[in-house]
Every structure is written in structure tokens, then in C-alpha cells.
Write a protein that holds these residues in place. Structure first.
Motif, PDB file in Angstrom:
ATOM      1  N   LEU A  35       5.430  38.701  55.089  1.00 47.52           N
ATOM      2  CA  LEU A  35       5.377  39.245  56.445  1.00 47.52           C
ATOM      3  C   LEU A  35       6.797  39.623  56.832  1.00 47.52           C
ATOM      4  O   LEU A  35       7.647  38.751  57.051  1.00 47.52           O
ATOM      5  N   GLU A  36       7.062  40.927  56.884  1.00 47.62           N
ATOM      6  CA  GLU A  36       8.427  41.407  57.158  1.00 47.62           C
ATOM      7  C   GLU A  36       8.673  41.431  58.665  1.00 47.62           C
ATOM      8  O   GLU A  36       8.110  42.250  59.382  1.00 47.62           O
ATOM      9  N   LEU A  37       9.553  40.540  59.104  1.00 41.73           N
ATOM     10  CA  LEU A  37       9.835  40.400  60.533  1.00 41.73           C
ATOM     11  C   LEU A  37      11.218  40.943  60.888  1.00 41.73           C
ATOM     12  O   LEU A  37      11.785  40.577  61.920  1.00 41.73           O
ATOM     13  N   PHE A  38      11.721  41.855  60.040  1.00 39.97           N
ATOM     14  CA  PHE A  38      13.100  42.328  60.224  1.00 39.97           C
ATOM     15  C   PHE A  38      13.198  43.810  60.575  1.00 39.97           C
ATOM     16  O   PHE A  38      14.199  44.461  60.297  1.00 39.97           O
ATOM     17  N   HIS A  39      12.184  44.347  61.212  1.00 38.07           N
ATOM     18  CA  HIS A  39      12.213  45.779  61.533  1.00 38.07           C
ATOM     19  C   HIS A  39      12.643  46.069  62.964  1.00 38.07           C
ATOM     20  O   HIS A  39      12.547  47.200  63.419  1.00 38.07           O
ATOM     21  N   GLY A  40      13.105  45.042  63.679  1.00 36.03           N
ATOM     22  CA  GLY A  40      13.601  45.216  65.038  1.00 36.03           C
ATOM     23  C   GLY A  40      15.062  45.622  65.072  1.00 36.03           C
ATOM     24  O   GLY A  40      15.698  45.830  64.026  1.00 36.03           O
ATOM     25  N   PRO A  41      15.658  45.723  66.256  1.00 34.07           N
ATOM     26  CA  PRO A  41      17.022  46.249  66.400  1.00 34.07           C
ATOM     27  C   PRO A  41      18.105  45.425  65.715  1.00 34.07           C
ATOM     28  O   PRO A  41      19.119  45.974  65.298  1.00 34.07           O
ATOM     29  N   THR A  42      17.934  44.094  65.580  1.00 37.25           N
ATOM     30  CA  THR A  42      18.958  43.291  64.908  1.00 37.25           C
ATOM     31  C   THR A  42      18.499  42.825  63.536  1.00 37.25           C
ATOM     32  O   THR A  42      19.138  41.999  62.894  1.00 37.25           O
ATOM     33  N   LYS A  81      12.434  40.221  92.187  1.00 37.72           N
ATOM     34  CA  LYS A  81      12.268  39.877  93.593  1.00 37.72           C
ATOM     35  C   LYS A  81      13.329  38.903  94.100  1.00 37.72           C
ATOM     36  O   LYS A  81      13.285  38.484  95.246  1.00 37.72           O
ATOM     37  N   GLU A  82      14.261  38.535  93.250  1.00 41.16           N
ATOM     38  CA  GLU A  82      15.286  37.566  93.636  1.00 41.16           C
ATOM     39  C   GLU A  82      16.676  38.184  93.519  1.00 41.16           C
ATOM     40  O   GLU A  82      16.923  39.014  92.666  1.00 41.16           O
ATOM     41  N   LYS A  83      17.555  37.722  94.369  1.00 42.17           N
ATOM     42  CA  LYS A  83      18.924  38.221  94.341  1.00 42.17           C
ATOM     43  C   LYS A  83      19.849  37.093  93.913  1.00 42.17           C
ATOM     44  O   LYS A  83      20.543  36.484  94.724  1.00 42.17           O
ATOM     45  N   LYS A  84      19.807  36.777  92.639  1.00 40.36           N
ATOM     46  CA  LYS A  84      20.696  35.748  92.102  1.00 40.36           C
ATOM     47  C   LYS A  84      21.066  36.101  90.672  1.00 40.36           C
ATOM     48  O   LYS A  84      20.340  36.823  89.985  1.00 40.36           O
ATOM     49  N   ASP A  85      22.227  35.605  90.273  1.00 39.03           N
ATOM     50  CA  ASP A  85      22.678  35.816  88.900  1.00 39.03           C
ATOM     51  C   ASP A  85      22.346  34.590  88.061  1.00 39.03           C
ATOM     52  O   ASP A  85      22.314  33.463  88.569  1.00 39.03           O
ATOM     53  N   ILE A  86      22.105  34.802  86.771  1.00 39.91           N
ATOM     54  CA  ILE A  86      21.885  33.688  85.869  1.00 39.91           C
ATOM     55  C   ILE A  86      22.781  33.835  84.646  1.00 39.91           C
ATOM     56  O   ILE A  86      23.273  34.924  84.337  1.00 39.91           O
ATOM     57  N   MET A  87      23.004  32.705  83.962  1.00 39.13           N
ATOM     58  CA  MET A  87      23.749  32.728  82.707  1.00 39.13           C
ATOM     59  C   MET A  87      22.839  32.198  81.600  1.00 39.13           C
ATOM     60  O   MET A  87      22.296  31.101  81.713  1.00 39.13           O
ATOM     61  N   ILE A  88      22.682  32.994  80.553  1.00 40.03           N
ATOM     62  CA  ILE A  88      21.974  32.560  79.355  1.00 40.03           C
ATOM     63  C   ILE A  88      22.989  31.858  78.465  1.00 40.03           C
ATOM     64  O   ILE A  88      24.010  32.436  78.093  1.00 40.03           O
ATOM     65  N   LEU A  89      22.729  30.595  78.150  1.00 39.44           N
ATOM     66  CA  LEU A  89      23.612  29.824  77.271  1.00 39.44           C
ATOM     67  C   LEU A  89      22.832  29.502  76.009  1.00 39.44           C
ATOM     68  O   LEU A  89      21.761  28.891  76.072  1.00 39.44           O
ATOM     69  N   VAL A  90      23.352  29.914  74.860  1.00 41.49           N
ATOM     70  CA  VAL A  90      22.578  29.797  73.634  1.00 41.49           C
ATOM     71  C   VAL A  90      23.469  29.431  72.453  1.00 41.49           C
ATOM     72  O   VAL A  90      24.618  29.870  72.366  1.00 41.49           O
ATOM     73  N   ALA A  91      22.931  28.578  71.579  1.00 44.56           N
ATOM     74  CA  ALA A  91      23.595  28.257  70.315  1.00 44.56           C
ATOM     75  C   ALA A  91      22.905  29.028  69.213  1.00 44.56           C
ATOM     76  O   ALA A  91      21.695  29.240  69.255  1.00 44.56           O
ATOM     77  N   THR A  92      23.667  29.447  68.226  1.00 41.93           N
ATOM     78  CA  THR A  92      23.071  30.220  67.134  1.00 41.93           C
ATOM     79  C   THR A  92      23.628  29.797  65.788  1.00 41.93           C
ATOM     80  O   THR A  92      24.811  29.453  65.667  1.00 41.93           O
ATOM     81  N   SER A  93      22.750  29.809  64.786  1.00 40.38           N
ATOM     82  CA  SER A  93      23.195  29.612  63.406  1.00 40.38           C
ATOM     83  C   SER A  93      23.259  30.960  62.694  1.00 40.38           C
ATOM     84  O   SER A  93      23.463  31.023  61.486  1.00 40.38           O
ATOM     85  N   GLY A  94      23.068  32.042  63.461  1.00 39.34           N
ATOM     86  CA  GLY A  94      23.171  33.380  62.878  1.00 39.34           C
ATOM     87  C   GLY A  94      22.388  34.417  63.640  1.00 39.34           C
ATOM     88  O   GLY A  94      22.952  35.215  64.411  1.00 39.34           O
ATOM     89  N   ASP A  95      21.063  34.424  63.480  1.00 40.75           N
ATOM     90  CA  ASP A  95      20.254  35.527  63.985  1.00 40.75           C
ATOM     91  C   ASP A  95      19.873  35.411  65.455  1.00 40.75           C
ATOM     92  O   ASP A  95      19.677  36.421  66.127  1.00 40.75           O
ATOM     93  N   ALA A 113      16.043  40.940  62.447  1.00 36.57           N
ATOM     94  CA  ALA A 113      15.660  39.543  62.282  1.00 36.57           C
ATOM     95  C   ALA A 113      14.481  39.216  63.186  1.00 36.57           C
ATOM     96  O   ALA A 113      14.254  39.875  64.207  1.00 36.57           O
ATOM     97  N   PHE A 114      13.738  38.177  62.829  1.00 32.44           N
ATOM     98  CA  PHE A 114      12.536  37.812  63.589  1.00 32.44           C
ATOM     99  C   PHE A 114      12.849  37.387  65.015  1.00 32.44           C
ATOM    100  O   PHE A 114      11.985  37.415  65.887  1.00 32.44           O
ATOM    101  N   LYS A 115      14.100  37.016  65.268  1.00 30.15           N
ATOM    102  CA  LYS A 115      14.474  36.582  66.618  1.00 30.15           C
ATOM    103  C   LYS A 115      14.343  37.711  67.635  1.00 30.15           C
ATOM    104  O   LYS A 115      14.324  37.469  68.836  1.00 30.15           O
ATOM    105  N   ASP A 116      14.248  38.967  67.158  1.00 34.65           N
ATOM    106  CA  ASP A 116      14.085  40.091  68.081  1.00 34.65           C
ATOM    107  C   ASP A 116      12.821  39.945  68.917  1.00 34.65           C
ATOM    108  O   ASP A 116      12.802  40.317  70.096  1.00 34.65           O
ATOM    109  N   PHE A 117      11.766  39.411  68.326  1.00 40.20           N
ATOM    110  CA  PHE A 117      10.514  39.271  69.070  1.00 40.20           C
ATOM    111  C   PHE A 117      10.704  38.371  70.284  1.00 40.20           C
ATOM    112  O   PHE A 117      10.368  38.739  71.416  1.00 40.20           O
ATOM    113  N   GLY A 118      11.258  37.187  70.056  1.00 40.72           N
ATOM    114  CA  GLY A 118      11.428  36.231  71.143  1.00 40.72           C
ATOM    115  C   GLY A 118      12.458  36.664  72.160  1.00 40.72           C
ATOM    116  O   GLY A 118      12.250  36.527  73.374  1.00 40.72           O
ATOM    117  N   ALA A 119      13.584  37.184  71.694  1.00 42.82           N
ATOM    118  CA  ALA A 119      14.664  37.545  72.608  1.00 42.82           C
ATOM    119  C   ALA A 119      14.276  38.711  73.513  1.00 42.82           C
ATOM    120  O   ALA A 119      14.559  38.705  74.713  1.00 42.82           O
TER     121      ALA A 119
END
Length: 434
Positions: free
Chosen positions: A96-103, A124-138, A105-111
Motif C-alpha cells: 500500500l503506497e502511502l507516499f504520493h502526497g506533497p511530502t 469562528k474564533e479570534k485566537k492564535d494557536i501554536m502547534i508543538l510537535v516532535a518528529t523522527s523524520g516524516d 510520506a503517509f503523515k500527509d494524510f493526518g497532517a
């Protein structure tokens, strides 16, 4: 959609709160209170449906009425603009080839799904958020691409110094804009630990609207379940039982597959295939979970010594190891075995596997040899081999063709901030980055 914490120490929340909060205050993980079973008619006709149609039905069933059906359809159609084909490699073995997205890698689906779901909730909200993420690569590159230029969202990515491939690092560090890459002098487990600490730090969370894009975030798991249904739809015409072998590090990918099975997808067995970081195979085989420091391998995205989705996996089975064993077997392989598989499959078939896919291939082959089952085996190719070009070229003794979206990165300038493996350093950075 109601979600509870696997530690059962905090109240249930709705999907919106779980997505933005990422991690419950009791340091558990969010899980759906109810996993619906799809009707038999859906599976009878699944091979006549498009990828988008399948994903819409699965997503609608999981999310319920928290997001209008029209918006769910729009999100799904916007996310799934690329295919996930099942390709024959050899007799009874498919990929199952999950690497046909923009990066690539299969992580494209979730991200991508997470970014669009968050954008819907933020309208509907006026607030900023910060995405904080650890990665081992993809994960990092997929999250960076998924959230690039999204209004009201900043992204901070932690990655282990010298432990991701050159092209993976380029994908993390060349975007700029609302994306910041932190190069941590440590391992992926260190990065993951610091991210979890940040979510539990009252001073940080009182000043910053933090959210996670790791597989600890439930919105990552929802779309990862889609491609199991789609793969089954493609394999249905073969008329055999289906076995999935999943290259596994943090165990979010296989957890999504197990959720698909709970929804009624007729998967006969899962093989949890790992590299030398074999914590989960040992747990499945012995019943003892023992985290340990990760070790570096050529399948670096799976270099995880404390899989963060372990609580979700055991929660799905009521913490009953024998129930888990009925659906999952665990296998682990050395770098030497992985490289030999890449080489032998290429010589025999011309198909080029990346090291992670090769681990999945090995798990599938061993399972078939041990069980003697006549089934359709599908291993997941989680990334394009060009993302590990130095390793793969050396193994197959030929240059892998580099896709256009990777070629354009080669001469781009990298920008990252080096920090020590120290939570206080991360905390100081986050508080000054407001």
C-alpha cells in the motif's frame, strides 16, 4: 463525538477540545467513547466507491454531528487529492503506497486532515494557536506542509540532531513563514518527552494555546484509518482474507488500523513490524511493556523507545493481552535484515522499498511462513525511497529517481535553532516566541 482520557482521571471532551488540547491534563491520550460499526452494506459495496467516498462515510460515522456533513465532505475532498494504490510485489504480497502526497510520506494524510479540521473550528474564533510537535523524520515535514501559511497558527517542530535523513531535514527547515524548526541535541524520545512536558506545564499552557500534531492527537488517527478501508476495497476482488503488516514506531498507524477493524473492516490479522526498537513486539510476546532508550537504525522514523500510542492500543482491548494477540503479532528486524530485503526484492522484482516498508515486508513474509495462511498480504510503504536516498542507493547499487518536490529542496537554505536536550530550554524558547 465524545472522547475520554486513557488515564480516566479527567472529564470527557468533545472533538474540538480534544483536537486543540492534544493531551488530557492527566497525561493520558484521548480515545473515542464509542467506535461505531459500519453497516454490512457498506462493505458489500466498498469496492465500487472512490477513496473520497469511503473516507467520507468513515469520517461521518466517527465524528457524528459535531461537524456538518457538508463540511466533512469538503475537508475529505480537500485532503485526499492524491492516491494510495495497492501494488503487487510478488505472489500474495502487495504494498500500500502511502507516499504520493506533497511530502512523500503517509503523515500527509493526518497532517492535512488536522490542519483543515482546525481551520474549520478556528473560523469562528479570534485566537492564535501554536502547534508543538516532535518528529523522527516524516511527521515534521507533513505537519509543516499541512499548516504552512494557515492563518492564526504557528508551528514549532522538534527533531533530533543528526538523526533524520538529509532530505527529511530539508523538508523541515526550508519553509520559514509560520514554521520554526528546533534541532534538539538528543534523540526522538527526548523530543517527544519535552513536547509532553510542555503540554503539562501550567505556565506555558496559561500563556500559549498549545496543540499537538503528533499521533497523540486524535485528529491524526481519524484520517489514517481511511486508507485501510481503501486498501481493503482494492484487495476485495482477490477474494481472500487480508493481512496488514504495519511498520511501527509510535504505533499511531497500527492503532488507526485497529480502529478500522473495530468499525467492522474485515482484517484477518495485523503484523506490528519494528526495527531494533522492539518494545511493542516484546510486549505482545511477553505481556511486559518496558520502555528503553531508542537506538539509531536505517529505518529512523521508527526509532522510538517509548511508543506514545501504547495506551491507546491496549485500551482498545480492555488491557487484555490475550485479546490483543488475536488481532496483532509483533516482529522485529535488524538493519542487516532490512537492507537484505530491500536488495533481494529489487533484484527479483525491480520494486524499490524504503527501509521502513522493507521492515513491513519482512514482517508479512515471516507471518505467512509461520502461519501457512493463504491470504492477501499488504505491507505499508510509509515513505518514498528517495527520502532515504543515501541508504537505498547504497543497498541497490543504483540511483533512485528523486521526485520533483524533493529535487527543489536540495539547494534551499536550511534554517533551524539548535537547543539542548533540556525542557527548561524549550520552555524559555516557547515563552519568548509569543
Amino acid at each position: 463525538m465524545k472522547l475520554y482520557s486513557t488515564n480516566h482521571q479527567v472529564p470527557e471532551v468533545n472533538l474540538k477540545e480534544a483536537v486543540f488540547k492534544g493531551l488530557p491534563d492527566d497525561n493520558g491520550l484521548y480515545m473515542p467513547e464509542n467506535i461505531p460499526t459500519l453497516p454490512a452494506s457498506f462493505f458489500e459495496n466498498i469496492d465500487t466507491l472512490s477513496f473520497q467516498d469511503i473516507a467520507f462515510e468513515v469520517c461521518k460515522a466517527l465524528i457524528g454531528d459535531e461537524v456538518p456533513e457538508k463540511e466533512i465532505r469538503s475537508i475529505v475532498d480537500d485532503v485526499l487529492t492524491f492516491d494510495a494504490p495497492v501494488v503487487k510485489v510478488e505472489n500474495n504480497i502487495y504494498v500500500l503506497e502511502l507516499f504520493h502526497g506533497p511530502t512523500l510520506a503517509f503523515k500527509d494524510f493526518g497532517a492535512r486532515f488536522m490542519a483543515r479540521l482546525m481551520s474549520y473550528f478556528l473560523q469562528k474564533e479570534k485566537k492564535d494557536i501554536m502547534i508543538l510537535v516532535a518528529t523522527s523524520g516524516d511527521t515534521g515535514s507533513a505537519v509543516a506542509q499541512g499548516f504552512l501559511d494557515k492563518a492564526g497558527i504557528k508551528v514549532t517542530i522538534l527533531y533530533p540532531s543528526k538523526k533524520v535523513s538529509d532530505l527529511q531535514e530539508k523538508q523541515l527547515t526550508t519553509l520559514g513563514k509560520n514554521i520554526t524548526a528546533l534541532e534538539v541535541l538528543g534523540t526522538f524520545d527526548d523530543c517527544q518527552r519535552m513536547v509532553k512536558q510542555a503540554f503539562l506545564d501550567k505556565e506555558i499552557t496559561s500563556k500559549i494555546n498549545l496543540s499537538s500534531a503528533n499521533s497523540i492527537n486524535i485528529s491524526r488517527l481519524i484520517p489514517q484509518s481511511f486508507y485501510y478501508f481503501y486498501a481493503y476495497a482494492q484487495a476485495k476482488k482477490l477474494g481472500k482474507k487480508v493481512v496488514f503488516s504495519v511498520p511501527s514506531g509510535n504505533f499511531g498507524n497500527i492503532c488507526a488500523g485497529l480502529i478500522a477493524k473495530k468499525m467492522g473492516l474485515p482484517i484477518d490479522m495485523f503484523v506490528a513490524s519494528t526495527n531494533a526498537n522492539d518494545i511493542m513486539p516484546k510486549y505482545i510476546n511477553t505481556g511486559v511493556f518496558e520502555a528503553k532508550p531508542s537506538v539509531a537504525t536505517i529505518s529512523n522514523a521508527m526509532d522510538v523507545g517509548n511508543p506514545s500510542n501504547y495506551p491507546r492500543v491496549i485500551e482498545l482491548y480492555g488491557k487484555d493481552i490475550n485479546a490483543l494477540r488475536k488481532d496483532v503479532v509483533g516482529k522485529a528486524y535488524t538493519d542487516e535484515e532490512t537492507a537484505a530485503a530491500v536488495k533481494s526484492v529489487y533484484k527479483a522484482t525491480g520494486y524499490v522499498m524504503d527501509p521502513h516498508g522493507a521492515v513491513g515486508y519482512l514482517g508479512l513474509k515471516e507471518y505467512f511462513e509461520e502461519s501457512g495462511k493463504d491470504a492477501t498480504g499488504i505491507f505499508l510503504a510509509t515513505a518514498h525511497p528517495a527520502k532515504f536516498i543515501e541508504v537505498v542507493n547504497d543497498i541497490i547499487e543504483k540511483d533512485v529517481e528523486i521526485p520533483a518536490q524533493l529535487k527543489e529542496l536540495i539547494n534551499k537554505k536550511q534554517e533551524s535553532i539548535v537547543i539542548e536536550n533540556d525542557f527548561e530550554k524549550l520552555k524559555s524558547f516557547l515563552l519568548t516566541a509569543l
